[in-house]
Design an enzyme around this catalytic site. Structure first.
Site, PDB file in Angstrom:
ATOM      1  N   ALA A  12     -26.084 -46.791-103.791  1.00  0.00           N
ATOM      2  CA  ALA A  12     -27.374 -46.378-104.352  1.00  0.00           C
ATOM      3  C   ALA A  12     -28.023 -47.511-105.128  1.00  0.00           C
ATOM      4  O   ALA A  12     -28.992 -47.303-105.844  1.00  0.00           O
ATOM      5  CB  ALA A  12     -27.187 -45.148-105.239  1.00  0.00           C
ATOM      6  N   ARG A  17     -33.162 -57.756-105.336  1.00  0.00           N
ATOM      7  CA  ARG A  17     -33.082 -59.216-105.247  1.00  0.00           C
ATOM      8  C   ARG A  17     -32.938 -59.722-103.813  1.00  0.00           C
ATOM      9  O   ARG A  17     -33.036 -60.911-103.563  1.00  0.00           O
ATOM     10  CB  ARG A  17     -31.940 -59.734-106.130  1.00  0.00           C
TER      11      ARG A  17
HETATM   12  C1  UD1 Z   1     -18.983 -52.738-111.824  1.00  0.00           C
HETATM   13  C2  UD1 Z   1     -17.804 -52.323-112.704  1.00  0.00           C
HETATM   14  C3  UD1 Z   1     -17.142 -53.603-113.250  1.00  0.00           C
HETATM   15  C4  UD1 Z   1     -16.711 -54.499-112.096  1.00  0.00           C
HETATM   16  C5  UD1 Z   1     -17.904 -54.795-111.180  1.00  0.00           C
HETATM   17  C6  UD1 Z   1     -17.441 -55.506-109.939  1.00  0.00           C
HETATM   18  C7  UD1 Z   1     -18.355 -50.181-113.710  1.00  0.00           C
HETATM   19  C8  UD1 Z   1     -18.819 -49.499-114.934  1.00  0.00           C
HETATM   20  N1  UD1 Z   1     -18.275 -51.512-113.786  1.00  0.00           N
HETATM   21  O1  UD1 Z   1     -19.924 -53.358-112.687  1.00  0.00           O
HETATM   22  O2  UD1 Z   1     -16.006 -53.263-114.011  1.00  0.00           O
HETATM   23  O3  UD1 Z   1     -16.165 -55.695-112.576  1.00  0.00           O
HETATM   24  O4  UD1 Z   1     -18.542 -53.572-110.767  1.00  0.00           O
HETATM   25  O5  UD1 Z   1     -18.569 -55.903-109.193  1.00  0.00           O
HETATM   26  O6  UD1 Z   1     -18.028 -49.537-112.737  1.00  0.00           O
HETATM   27  N2  UD1 Z   1     -23.972 -47.861-108.127  1.00  0.00           N
HETATM   28  C9  UD1 Z   1     -24.543 -46.710-107.687  1.00  0.00           C
HETATM   29  N3  UD1 Z   1     -25.108 -45.870-108.595  1.00  0.00           N
HETATM   30  C10 UD1 Z   1     -25.112 -46.153-109.917  1.00  0.00           C
HETATM   31  C11 UD1 Z   1     -24.541 -47.352-110.346  1.00  0.00           C
HETATM   32  C12 UD1 Z   1     -23.963 -48.190-109.430  1.00  0.00           C
HETATM   33  O7  UD1 Z   1     -24.555 -46.411-106.485  1.00  0.00           O
HETATM   34  O8  UD1 Z   1     -25.638 -45.339-110.682  1.00  0.00           O
HETATM   35  C13 UD1 Z   1     -23.360 -48.760-107.135  1.00  0.00           C
HETATM   36  C14 UD1 Z   1     -24.151 -50.034-106.935  1.00  0.00           C
HETATM   37  O9  UD1 Z   1     -24.992 -49.930-105.817  1.00  0.00           O
HETATM   38  C15 UD1 Z   1     -23.094 -51.076-106.695  1.00  0.00           C
HETATM   39  C16 UD1 Z   1     -21.874 -50.543-107.408  1.00  0.00           C
HETATM   40  O10 UD1 Z   1     -22.112 -49.175-107.623  1.00  0.00           O
HETATM   41  O11 UD1 Z   1     -22.779 -51.201-105.324  1.00  0.00           O
HETATM   42  C17 UD1 Z   1     -21.589 -51.272-108.710  1.00  0.00           C
HETATM   43  O12 UD1 Z   1     -22.652 -51.080-109.584  1.00  0.00           O
HETATM   44  P1  UD1 Z   1     -23.135 -52.215-110.571  1.00  0.00           P
HETATM   45  O13 UD1 Z   1     -24.212 -51.675-111.413  1.00  0.00           O
HETATM   46  O14 UD1 Z   1     -23.421 -53.455-109.816  1.00  0.00           O
HETATM   47  O15 UD1 Z   1     -21.829 -52.398-111.463  1.00  0.00           O
HETATM   48  P2  UD1 Z   1     -21.446 -53.657-112.318  1.00  0.00           P
HETATM   49  O16 UD1 Z   1     -22.192 -53.643-113.572  1.00  0.00           O
HETATM   50  O17 UD1 Z   1     -21.520 -54.849-111.471  1.00  0.00           O
END
Ligand code: UD1
Ligand code: CA
Length: 456
Positions: A12, A17
């Site tokens: 999601a 970017r």
């Molecule tokens: C997350 C992890 C972090 C890890 C990192 C690795 C959490 C809280 N943190 O951080 O520990 O080191 O990934 O890359 O889990 N997504 C959704 N819906 C949301 C939020 C996220 O679908 O509401 C999906 C995003 O599309 C993405 C993934 O989950 O593919 C990770 O989300 P992102 O916000 O990038 O997490 P990070 O802050 O990178």
């Protein structure tokens, strides 16, 4: 009994970017949308159930994944409130009561089934949660894995970490496995009282421990968990994927003279004892049998190449081409939707489209099958052992019989019977002395022009 496993792929993300009209997870790596690589790895790790959590472009993402795993279910996440919130969008799937739940990110396409299987193994050994960790060159932005005595005790997000926790180099790759039995109760216990105000999936570690479950981290390579946020990272992931595939091909017995210049597709099937020269591109749907040689600068899509076939240099093989054993397609030839029989030769500067070519036929230089009349495509049939003289145009639909011979420079519009000779061009006329006359007349004209002072 085999443990039932549900994989949930989070997709999601905004992906802005990428600067694309298409959802990030649909951008291809090795010709396959990123999210299909993830789904494929999950299936290969024994995951029987698959759910995707989608944002914008949800229908397109679901359709792409369905081509990989027909039974996929998709769940929209309307507001992006964090990774735990995203996982809970798939509540209905978790509630069905599976043994293992795997959470994966749709933008991390290099994840290997072996790693997922290892995480599942940790659950099978009794752990409640297993987190895949890695050692990034720069840990900034990642959740840090806080361990005590071989147990993982917490994952601390960058923004919530103390200076001491930030010094930890072992990080959360984003892949997590947890026991399905009490998963919903624990996920529901996750709050959003943190620096980002998000529901962090990573809080599951501390919640599971409080519930008395053991929690472990396993380790994997940085390469495998590289995420894609922009097209620079997309190219980096593509390069890693290609490297992996080239290595596998070579270890499987394929000679790559200059591996860095050979590009594979996600589904290229290439046998041992195939030689691939530099600068060859395999598009989707190509299989190459043993003993074949693909010479330099060839581009091949949806083609089956039989044993001991020779392709190129500079050959273009388009969808629907099937080359039987020992066939040869040489330089500057294009072949499309054509069956080429055993030992047949198409060696130079030729276009063969919508055709069948019999065994041992010889197609002369510059032959063109005129398959398109501006509206419809038509078939050309060339019999076994036929010989097509150079620079002939075969106007389809047309059949050249077995053992037939087409004179050089012919325009063939009518079928040629077996064993017949067809010549379809003007007869040659020789005029004695006339050649010299023309040359002298032209030279005289040139001299007259320079005498009168006129340049060139
Ligand atoms: C997350 C992890 C972090 C890890 C990192 C690795 C959490 C809280 N943190 O951080 O520990 O080191 O990934 O890359 O889990 N997504 C959704 N819906 C949301 C939020 C996220 O679908 O509401 C999906 C995003 O599309 C993405 C993934 O989950 O593919 C990770 O989300 P992102 O916000 O990038 O997490 P990070 O802050 O990178
Ligand atoms: Ca991220």
């Amino acid at each position: 009994m085999a443990r039932r496993c549900l994989s949930i792929i989070l997709a999601a993300g905004e992906g802005t970017r990428m600067k694309s009209s298409m959802s990030k997870v649909l951008h291809p790596v090795a010709g396959l949308p990123m999210i299909r690589h993830v789904a494929r790895a999950a299936a290969a790790a024994g995951s029987s159930d698959l759910s995707v959590v989608v944002g914008r472009d949800g229908a397109a993402v679901e359709a792409a994944v369905r081509q990989e795993v027909e039974s996929v279910r998709s769940f929209p996440q309307h507001e992006r409130l964090g990774t735990a919130h995203a996982v809970l969008a798939a509540r209905a799937a978790i509630a069905e009561g599976v043994d293992d739940v795997l959470v994966l990110f749709g933008d991390t396409p290099l994840i290997r089934p072996e790693t997922l299987a290892r995480a599942r193994q940790v659950l099978a050994e009794g752990a409640g949660v297993c987190v895949v960790g890695f050692w990034p060159a720069d840990p900034a932005g990642y959740g840090r894995l806080v361990e005590e005595g071989g147990e993982l005790v917490a994952i601390r997000e960058e923004k919530d970490a103390t200076a001491q926790e930030r010094a930890i180099g072992f990080c959360n790759a984003g892949v997590m496995a947890f026991a399905g039995s009490d998963a919903l109760a624990m996920l529901d216990a996750i709050g959003n009282a943190n620096a980002k105000g998000e529901y962090y999936l990573t809080d599951l570690v501390e919640i599971a421990r409080r519930a008395g479950r053991s929690v472990r981290a396993i380790e994997t390579d940085t390469d495998e968990v590289l995420g894609v946020n922009n097209r620079v990272e997309l190219a980096a992931v593509e390069a890693l994927w290609q490297d992996r595939r080239r290595r596998k091909a070579m270890l499987d017995g394929v000679t790559l003279q200059d591996p860095a210049t050979v590009y594979f597709s996600h589904d290229t099937a290439i046998a041992a004892d195939v030689t691939v020269e530099p600068s060859v591109v395999f598009g989707p749907g190509v299989s190459v049998a043993s003993g074949a040689t693909i010479h330099a600068f060839s581009h091949i899509e949806q083609t089956s190449i039989g044993p001991n076939v020779s392709v190129g240099p500079f050959a273009r093989l388009r969808p629907g081409t099937r080359l039987a054993a020992g066939a040869k397609v040489g330089n500057f030839c294009e072949v499309k939707n054509a069956e080429v029989g055993e030992g047949a030769k198409i060696n130079h500067l030729t276009y063969v489209g919508d055709a069948t070519i019999g065994a041992a036929a010889n197609i002369g230089a510059g032959t063109i099958t005129c398959n398109y009349d501006g509206a419809l495509k038509h078939l050309t049939e060339i019999g076994a052992g036929a010989f097509i003289g150079s620079n002939s145009a075969l106007v389809a639909p047309v059949r050249i019989g077995d053992g037939a011979y087409v004179g050089t420079g012919s325009v063939i519009t009518d079928d040629v019977p077996d064993d017949a000779l067809a010549i379809a061009r003007e007869r040659q006329v020789n005029k004695p002395g006339r050649g010299r006359e023309i040359i002298e007349r032209n030279k005289a004209a040139k001299a007259a022009r320079s005498n009168s002072g006129g340049a060139a």
